[in-house]
Design a protein around this motif. Structure first.
Motif, short mmCIF file in Angstrom:
data_model
loop_
_atom_site.label_atom_id
_atom_site.label_comp_id
_atom_site.label_asym_id
_atom_site.label_seq_id
_atom_site.Cartn_x
_atom_site.Cartn_y
_atom_site.Cartn_z
N SER A 1 18.75 33.06 1.08
CA SER A 1 19.76 33.15 2.13
C SER A 1 21.12 32.70 1.62
N GLU B 1 19.53 30.16 7.62
CA GLU B 1 18.65 31.25 7.19
C GLU B 1 19.33 32.59 7.47
N TYR B 2 19.16 33.52 6.55
CA TYR B 2 19.69 34.86 6.68
C TYR B 2 18.77 35.63 7.63
#
Length: 154
Positions: A116, A36-37
């Motif tokens: 992401s 995940e970003y």
């Protein structure tokens, strides 16, 4: 001023290279492992581009007061035939400006992506291209184009 600005520009190059390497490695790893970003990733993207912009400003300032560049501009016909003079008067500055534009575009594009994976992919690709341009145009000690010390002291 030139005697202080040149070593500062030389030292900050290492921060630019380190930031780009960290951002590229982190981006590639996260892209490949479907991470995940996070806010930390966004900060890394942002600060990498910011460090590069600071280096650009220092480089432009240095360009405006450099005796080598002054000679190149005043004696263009002769200077363009002299490797060191041409490198700093034209090649280095142009390639670094292109690299900053590439990284800035990559940062802006990554920021606007919706997933992401897209953010990491975009950042990794554009930052890698920017890094390759930078690496090809830094006056390394071993460079066949022109060489300068890896670290300049004040």
């Amino acid at each position: 001023m030139f005697t202080y600005l040149l070593p500062l520009h030389s030292w900050i190059r290492w921060f630019v290279l380190a930031a780009l390497l960290v951002a590229i490695v982190r981006g590639y790893y996260a892209w490949r492992h479907k991470k995940e970003y996070t806010k930390t990733d966004n900060a890394l993207r942002h600060w990498t581009a910011t460090i590069l912009h600071i280096q650009l400003i220092l480089g432009l300032w240095l360009y405006s007061i450099s005796p080598i560049v002054r000679y190149f501009i005043q004696n263009f016909q002769e200077g363009v035939r002299m490797r060191d003079i041409r490198f700093f008067g034209m090649e280095h500055s142009l390639m670094m400006l292109i690299a900053v534009v590439v990284v800035t575009i990559g940062s802006a594009k990554a920021k606007r992506k919706s997933t992401s994976a897209e953010k990491f992919k975009t950042m990794t690709i554009w930052y890698s291209i920017g890094l390759l341009i930078i690496l090809s145009s830094v006056p390394w000690e071993f460079s066949p184009l022109t060489s300068r010390p890896s670290i300049r002291y004040f």
